[in-house]
Design a protein around this motif. Structure first.
Motif, PDB file in Angstrom:
ATOM      1  N   GLY A   3       0.819  -1.212   0.000  1.00 45.58           N
ATOM      2  CA  GLY A   3       0.000   0.000   0.000  1.00 45.58           C
ATOM      3  C   GLY A   3       0.851   1.261   0.000  1.00 45.58           C
ATOM      4  O   GLY A   3       0.574   2.215  -0.748  1.00 45.58           O
ATOM      5  N   TRP A   4       1.893   1.271   0.822  1.00 41.61           N
ATOM      6  CA  TRP A   4       2.791   2.421   0.846  1.00 41.61           C
ATOM      7  C   TRP A   4       3.545   2.564  -0.469  1.00 41.61           C
ATOM      8  O   TRP A   4       3.776   3.676  -0.960  1.00 41.61           O
ATOM      9  CB  TRP A   4       3.781   2.296   2.003  1.00 41.61           C
ATOM     10  CG  TRP A   4       3.170   2.494   3.355  1.00 41.61           C
ATOM     11  CD1 TRP A   4       2.912   1.540   4.296  1.00 41.61           C
ATOM     12  CD2 TRP A   4       2.717   3.740   3.918  1.00 41.61           C
ATOM     13  NE1 TRP A   4       2.327   2.105   5.401  1.00 41.61           N
ATOM     14  CE2 TRP A   4       2.206   3.452   5.205  1.00 41.61           C
ATOM     15  CE3 TRP A   4       2.702   5.058   3.471  1.00 41.61           C
ATOM     16  CZ2 TRP A   4       1.680   4.432   6.041  1.00 41.61           C
ATOM     17  CZ3 TRP A   4       2.181   6.047   4.305  1.00 41.61           C
ATOM     18  CH2 TRP A   4       1.680   5.737   5.559  1.00 41.61           C
ATOM     19  N   LEU A   5       3.933   1.429  -1.066  1.00 39.41           N
ATOM     20  CA  LEU A   5       4.631   1.484  -2.351  1.00 39.41           C
ATOM     21  C   LEU A   5       3.712   2.001  -3.455  1.00 39.41           C
ATOM     22  O   LEU A   5       4.147   2.735  -4.348  1.00 39.41           O
ATOM     23  CB  LEU A   5       5.168   0.108  -2.734  1.00 39.41           C
ATOM     24  CG  LEU A   5       6.379  -0.407  -1.949  1.00 39.41           C
ATOM     25  CD1 LEU A   5       6.890  -1.705  -2.558  1.00 39.41           C
ATOM     26  CD2 LEU A   5       7.484   0.629  -1.909  1.00 39.41           C
ATOM     27  N   ALA A   6       2.444   1.624  -3.399  1.00 38.34           N
ATOM     28  CA  ALA A   6       1.489   2.123  -4.387  1.00 38.34           C
ATOM     29  C   ALA A   6       1.350   3.641  -4.268  1.00 38.34           C
ATOM     30  O   ALA A   6       1.275   4.357  -5.279  1.00 38.34           O
ATOM     31  CB  ALA A   6       0.137   1.436  -4.206  1.00 38.34           C
ATOM     32  N   ALA A   7       1.322   4.134  -3.023  1.00 38.62           N
ATOM     33  CA  ALA A   7       1.247   5.579  -2.817  1.00 38.62           C
ATOM     34  C   ALA A   7       2.505   6.267  -3.337  1.00 38.62           C
ATOM     35  O   ALA A   7       2.436   7.350  -3.944  1.00 38.62           O
ATOM     36  CB  ALA A   7       1.057   5.885  -1.329  1.00 38.62           C
ATOM     37  N   ALA A   8       3.671   5.639  -3.132  1.00 42.26           N
ATOM     38  CA  ALA A   8       4.923   6.199  -3.641  1.00 42.26           C
ATOM     39  C   ALA A   8       4.933   6.224  -5.168  1.00 42.26           C
ATOM     40  O   ALA A   8       5.408   7.188  -5.786  1.00 42.26           O
ATOM     41  CB  ALA A   8       6.106   5.385  -3.115  1.00 42.26           C
ATOM     42  N   PHE A   9       4.393   5.171  -5.785  1.00 43.42           N
ATOM     43  CA  PHE A   9       4.307   5.132  -7.252  1.00 43.42           C
ATOM     44  C   PHE A   9       3.415   6.259  -7.759  1.00 43.42           C
ATOM     45  O   PHE A   9       3.751   6.947  -8.728  1.00 43.42           O
ATOM     46  CB  PHE A   9       3.758   3.783  -7.698  1.00 43.42           C
ATOM     47  CG  PHE A   9       3.500   3.698  -9.183  1.00 43.42           C
ATOM     48  CD1 PHE A   9       4.534   3.417 -10.061  1.00 43.42           C
ATOM     49  CD2 PHE A   9       2.232   3.906  -9.690  1.00 43.42           C
ATOM     50  CE1 PHE A   9       4.299   3.345 -11.432  1.00 43.42           C
ATOM     51  CE2 PHE A   9       1.990   3.842 -11.055  1.00 43.42           C
ATOM     52  CZ  PHE A   9       3.033   3.562 -11.926  1.00 43.42           C
ATOM     53  N   ALA A  10       2.273   6.464  -7.106  1.00 39.37           N
ATOM     54  CA  ALA A  10       1.349   7.520  -7.527  1.00 39.37           C
ATOM     55  C   ALA A  10       2.012   8.893  -7.410  1.00 39.37           C
ATOM     56  O   ALA A  10       1.860   9.748  -8.295  1.00 39.37           O
ATOM     57  CB  ALA A  10       0.080   7.469  -6.684  1.00 39.37           C
ATOM     58  N   LEU A  11       2.771   9.100  -6.332  1.00 35.32           N
ATOM     59  CA  LEU A  11       3.427  10.392  -6.151  1.00 35.32           C
ATOM     60  C   LEU A  11       4.544  10.585  -7.175  1.00 35.32           C
ATOM     61  O   LEU A  11       4.785  11.706  -7.639  1.00 35.32           O
ATOM     62  CB  LEU A  11       3.999  10.488  -4.729  1.00 35.32           C
ATOM     63  CG  LEU A  11       4.267  11.897  -4.198  1.00 35.32           C
ATOM     64  CD1 LEU A  11       3.009  12.762  -4.293  1.00 35.32           C
ATOM     65  CD2 LEU A  11       4.764  11.832  -2.763  1.00 35.32           C
ATOM     66  N   THR A  12       5.211   9.510  -7.561  1.00 34.34           N
ATOM     67  CA  THR A  12       6.221   9.588  -8.615  1.00 34.34           C
ATOM     68  C   THR A  12       5.577   9.986  -9.947  1.00 34.34           C
ATOM     69  O   THR A  12       6.112  10.809 -10.695  1.00 34.34           O
ATOM     70  CB  THR A  12       6.939   8.239  -8.776  1.00 34.34           C
ATOM     71  OG1 THR A  12       7.512   7.857  -7.525  1.00 34.34           O
ATOM     72  CG2 THR A  12       8.048   8.332  -9.824  1.00 34.34           C
ATOM     73  N   ALA A  13       4.413   9.413 -10.224  1.00 32.10           N
ATOM     74  CA  ALA A  13       3.689   9.764 -11.449  1.00 32.10           C
ATOM     75  C   ALA A  13       3.266  11.236 -11.433  1.00 32.10           C
ATOM     76  O   ALA A  13       3.326  11.923 -12.464  1.00 32.10           O
ATOM     77  CB  ALA A  13       2.470   8.861 -11.614  1.00 32.10           C
ATOM     78  N   VAL A  14       2.859  11.733 -10.270  1.00 37.07           N
ATOM     79  CA  VAL A  14       2.493  13.151 -10.147  1.00 37.07           C
ATOM     80  C   VAL A  14       3.684  14.041 -10.489  1.00 37.07           C
ATOM     81  O   VAL A  14       3.542  15.063 -11.171  1.00 37.07           O
ATOM     82  CB  VAL A  14       1.981  13.453  -8.722  1.00 37.07           C
ATOM     83  CG1 VAL A  14       1.857  14.957  -8.493  1.00 37.07           C
ATOM     84  CG2 VAL A  14       0.632  12.781  -8.486  1.00 37.07           C
TER      85      VAL A  14
END
Length: 324
Positions: free
Chosen positions: A44-55
């Protein structure tokens, strides 16, 4: 042939440096502890990190589109995003650090913009990213120095930052040098300096460009914090925001493959100041790099399916004329 051999040799050296640095870091780490942390990572934390990288990629693309519009060569955020994703993919996949920038220039040329405008647009984008990094380092500098007990480390940081700022200031003011100095390549640097100052002299363009650049670097720190949470590494958000800017600066040096090895060494050294163990810092950096690679994968698809065909269309006289 000689030039080709030189490029192959430089690529081999970058591969060797990345491999050597990673090998040395892995030798320092406890492999059992590494495997245990990786096995227990919270997706879950990695998914959030991926989303922030995409941003961050979207913001970087918006900044570039904004800059190109200021140069009277509008490309739009959506197209800038497609080109940037392909550029990021090339930067991750190829051993040369300028492959992505060459691709961006070529795509702008294919869309009907002049080579000079294309090169200036890419260089201005790079420069404003650096200006944003300098702004973040200056803002977080006192907190960063407070975390550095070693006077030699603090002196090295200040010397590096001072040198970088001096070179940047020289490039931006090159056109004001005495006329006898402005020959050859310096003429191009002078034109580039005038272009950047023209954008930064107007608050309506300077604030969004530098503001977004600084925000992207802060989001990189937040991304690292999310990764740390996923690995259950005991480091705070403020530490990540303060410690990431010098790491980004080191990882951007064109000495290794997509920053691999340099980034990991910097993360281990710098996050060690916050008490992060080698195993935790190393995994944080590896996952950070893996997310960058994962985010860039759609760029490979654009290269294979979309951008190549649109490039051919853009090169036709009718399309080129309409884009001008």
């Amino acid at each position: 042939m000689t030039d080709r051999l030189r490029r192959i040799g430089l690529a081999a050296l970058r591969f060797a440096l990345s491999g050597l640095l990673l090998w040395l870091l892995l030798r320092q780490a406890d492999v059992t502890a590494l495997a245990g942390r990786l096995a227990g990572v919270d997706p879950g934390w990695l998914a959030a990190a991926f989303a922030l990288t995409a941003v961050q990629v979207v913001l970087i693309s918006w900044r570039w589109a904004f800059i190109m519009a200021g140069l009277d060569a509008a490309i739009g955020t959506a197209r800038a995003l497609r080109i940037n994703l392909a550029a990021f993919f090339l930067g991750q996949a190829l051993p040369t650090s300028i492959a992505g920038d060459v691709w961006r220039v070529w795509r702008l040329r294919a869309l009907g913009h002049g080579v000079g405008t294309a090169v200036r647009g890419v260089l201005v984008d790079r420069t404003t990213a650096l200006l944003g990094l300098v702004a973040v380092v200056l803002a977080t500098g006192p907190a960063l120095l407070a975390r550095m007990p070693d006077p030699a480390m603090r002196g090295g940081l200040l010397a590096g930052l001072g040198t970088g700022m001096a070179l940047l200031a020289l490039a931006l003011a090159a056109d004001r040098l005495p006329g006898r100095w402005l020959s050859g390549r310096l003429r191009g640097v002078a034109e580039f300096g005038r272009t950047v100052r023209g954008l930064l002299a107007r608050p309506l363009t300077a604030v969004p460009i530098v503001g977004v650049s600084a925000l992207v670097h802060l989001l990189a720190g937040a991304t690292m914090w999310l990764i740390a949470r996923g690995l259950d590494v005991p480091v705070g958000l403020v530490d990540c925001l303060v410690l990431m800017p010098p790491i980004v600066l080191v990882a951007g040096m064109p000495l290794s493959i997509a920053g691999w090895g340099l980034r990991e060494g910097a993360v281990v050294a710098v996050f060690g100041l916050a008490g992060v163990p080698v195993e935790g810092a190393l995994l944080m950096s590896i996952l950070f790099g893996a997310l960058l690679l994962l985010v860039s994968l759609p760029g490979g698809l654009f290269l294979a399916l979309g951008e190549t065909r649109t490039a051919g269309a853009a090169l036709s006289p009718r399309r080129a004329g309409s884009d001008r």
